[in-house]
Scaffold this active site. Structure first.
Site, mmCIF file in Angstrom:
data_model
loop_
_atom_site.group_PDB
_atom_site.id
_atom_site.type_symbol
_atom_site.label_atom_id
_atom_site.label_comp_id
_atom_site.label_asym_id
_atom_site.label_seq_id
_atom_site.Cartn_x
_atom_site.Cartn_y
_atom_site.Cartn_z
ATOM 1 N N HIS B 154 31.871 24.655 53.676
ATOM 2 C CA HIS B 154 32.518 25.026 52.410
ATOM 3 C C HIS B 154 33.148 23.832 51.687
ATOM 4 O O HIS B 154 34.355 23.754 51.525
ATOM 5 C CB HIS B 154 33.566 26.125 52.654
ATOM 6 C CG HIS B 154 32.975 27.377 53.231
ATOM 7 N ND1 HIS B 154 33.684 28.525 53.403
ATOM 8 C CD2 HIS B 154 31.714 27.660 53.678
ATOM 9 C CE1 HIS B 154 32.908 29.459 53.941
ATOM 10 N NE2 HIS B 154 31.709 28.956 54.125
ATOM 11 N N TYR B 258 42.085 33.994 42.096
ATOM 12 C CA TYR B 258 40.881 34.836 42.192
ATOM 13 C C TYR B 258 40.768 35.558 43.535
ATOM 14 O O TYR B 258 39.726 36.119 43.851
ATOM 15 C CB TYR B 258 39.648 34.025 41.759
ATOM 16 C CG TYR B 258 39.788 33.797 40.271
ATOM 17 C CD1 TYR B 258 39.354 34.749 39.365
ATOM 18 C CD2 TYR B 258 40.533 32.715 39.776
ATOM 19 C CE1 TYR B 258 39.604 34.623 38.006
ATOM 20 C CE2 TYR B 258 40.788 32.584 38.414
ATOM 21 C CZ TYR B 258 40.326 33.547 37.533
ATOM 22 O OH TYR B 258 40.594 33.444 36.194
HETATM 23 CA CA LIG Z 1 37.675 36.898 44.188
#
Ligand SMILES: [Ca+2]
Ligand SMILES: [Ca+2]
Lengths: 377, 377
Positions: B154, B258
């Site tokens: 990642h 988010y």
């Molecule tokens: Ca999200």
């Protein structure tokens, strides 16, 4: 309650199954484990359903019967249904109850009727009557589609009441008369808006247009077999059965043209091109569309407490697609589509939320079922 | 040009194929017949690409090589690339050219770098240099992710310039450090915004927040491997690679959260639940999401003339999903998703529009390809 797989083939084979047989399956979905129960079998191509205040249902069968069905499986046939033309896609179609049903007991039916003047044509019509002990009484026809036309195809139709008490009737283009959807002198390929007694609202968009039928609300539709009011905005949403590809969700506005057959995302069933055009001035784009077609039937916004994470989502039944499409709605947009019940229950003809917050579907089959969807325990 | 099927297995088997071999296929899509040509084979896990003004390309290979590739198949390896940590998902990643490239010849590279202090950690970094005859010159590091952490997972990352000249760098959560995505004292699971020389814009959202890294633009991301500017709004759009299920498109706003890993639509790869929660105060919903995951890579808004009906649509490449998802956009909403190239080209790692209006993808394979998509004649 036993938990055994529901398979459409199994249901189809179980023609002899007695009413009230329960068949249950537990299925995993993205947000919930659900239990799927066939509460009632033996419905002959059921088409529409409506809950009564006592949580029993009225269910139409396409051949012309109106059934009163309790969730315990008890079923009886009601009297007083108008004669229907049960050919092809025609027959007894949707059923709705009056917003003031508790006071007036009025029930509305859409159906295909023969030409009352004796011609060989037919059209969608809507009648209403008072629900008495044995069936409908004092039945009157409140809408007759024009012109009568000899076709077995594309009758629509769903019945939805607006927040102000108008009745929306969604219609089809009658197949080979598809070009009619673009002209205002007929009801083919239209959504119409009337008062429940058949009167025309004076603010309908074409009441002052020469040559236009005053019942018309929107036009350029193909075969609108699904409709629901948005629970927050009160807007009418519709879903129309497209050609091969091109099923559409629309949010029909007064006087707007939804394009069929001039612009479409579909192709004909023989794969020939209808048009490469998808946009044209004066026509509205769909809110959402499916290519290939899932063969949409009715739609429902979920507002219940049984599935909190589904609140506000739009559920669309599918016939050939044999599924319920869950459209995850957020702030007015579709974030995601999930296919529920895929190939497990069969062809979905109608979908409604029950007073208990569970979801109910009926299956389009000679041995059709009323199926309940609730959270698995 | 011969037209023969492109199959990923065929491409994978063709390890010995010479550079410049063309393999073409004609495919039908909803709106166009397209011709798909593998212009270049033999790229070793290409990761990012950027067109130069002369319509040649820079293409990174994950192992650490930067290639200069012409559309006729000519390929050469450039010098001056920083040393990369080519482990797991790390290596040489994205490439972008400066908005003023014609004047300054600046090229930007994102990559995983070892800890300059000699520790065993690594992070995403971004360097820039001037493109000379043989490669990059006067290379300087303009961004170093913090903290360094010993992980193969990642790293993000895409490089996108804002209309005002900021450089957005999209990052990943480093796998086992996923909780870092929710705190502002690190770069894990963030989108950052800097000036191209490494400076911090004074209007970044957390420049005045104690303990927050001032480069941070948005947070709560998992692994953002795709990004593009919306051609009309100039907004940054991103696509992040979710867990099993839960790939997300977001429109990251300054200072917004988010949600990862507190709220997500995904489940872990072993099917264990991450969380049943999809909404939480203080977190933003995705614009769109995929369950199951298609394993998103980069995204692109199409603005060219070669495919007029695709103008404004959003194209998203997929790795395991082996497709390009075309999201048909209308008035800011997604009306429809079409899967292009499904199982025909392989794992799509990057997608860009060429100066010719054609679409170009690179495939994640030891024998990766540069593939051109144009209208069939
Ligand atoms: Ca999200
Ligand atoms: Ca339409």
């Amino acid at each position: 309650m036993k938990t055994i797989p529901i398979l459409s083939s199994l249901l189809a084979a179980a023609v002899a199954a007695s009413i009230g047989t329960t068949q249950a399956a537990t299925l995993e979905t993205e947000r919930y484990s659900i239990e799927v129960n066939a509460l009632v079998d033996g419905l002959a191509n059921p088409w529409g359903m409506a809950f009564l205040p006592d949580s029993s249902l009225l269910i139409t069968e396409k051949g012309g019967a109106l059934k009163h069905v309790k969730l315990d499986g008890t079923t009886r046939t009601l009297t007083g249904v108008p004669e229907v033309v049960a050919v092809g896609q025609g027959g007894l179609l949707d059923v709705a109850i009056d917003p003031d049903f508790a006071e007036n007991q009025l029930v509305y039916l859409s159906y295909s009727e023969a030409d009352p003047a004796g011609g060989d044509g037919n059209s969608t019509a809507v009648a209403r009557g008072e629900l008495g002990d044995n069936g409908l009484e004092n039945v009157e026809v409140i809408f007759r589609g024009a012109p009568k036309y000899n076709s077995r195809q594309h009758f629509g139709s769903r019945l939805v009441f607006s927040p102000e008490g108008h009745l929306y009737i969604t219609l089809g283009d009658r197949g080979s008369r598809m070009q009619d959807a673009q002209t205002l002198d007929n009801h083919h390929g239209k959504v119409v808006r009337i008062w429940p007694d058949g009167g025309v609202p004076e603010d309908n968009p074409f009441v002052d247009t020469d040559g236009a039928l005053p019942e018309i609300w929107s036009y350029g539709h193909r075969n609108v077999q699904g409709a629901a009011l948005h629970p927050d905005s009160g807007e009418l949403w519709t879903v129309e059965h497209g050609p091969k590809g091109g099923d559409e969700i629309n949010i029909p506005e007064a006087g707007s043209n939804y394009g069929w057959p001039v612009v479409t995302y579909g192709v004909n069933y023989d794969n020939s091109i209808i048009t490469r055009e998808t946009h044209k001035d004066g026509t509205e784009q769909p809110f959402y569309y499916w290519v290939p077609s899932i063969a949409t039937s009715n739609m429902m916004f979920y507002t219940g407490d049984a599935f909190p994470q589904w609140q506000g989502d739009l559920f669309v039944g599918a016939l050939r697609g044999q599924q319920v499409a869950r459209l995850d709605m957020e702030d007015g947009r579709i974030m995601h589509e999930e296919a529920l019940l895929t190939d497990r229950v069969g062809r979905i003809r109608d979908i409604e939320q029950g007073p208990d917050g569970y979801i109910y579907v009926i299956t389009d089959d000679r041995n059709g079922s009323l199926v309940q969807i609730k959270p698995a325990e």
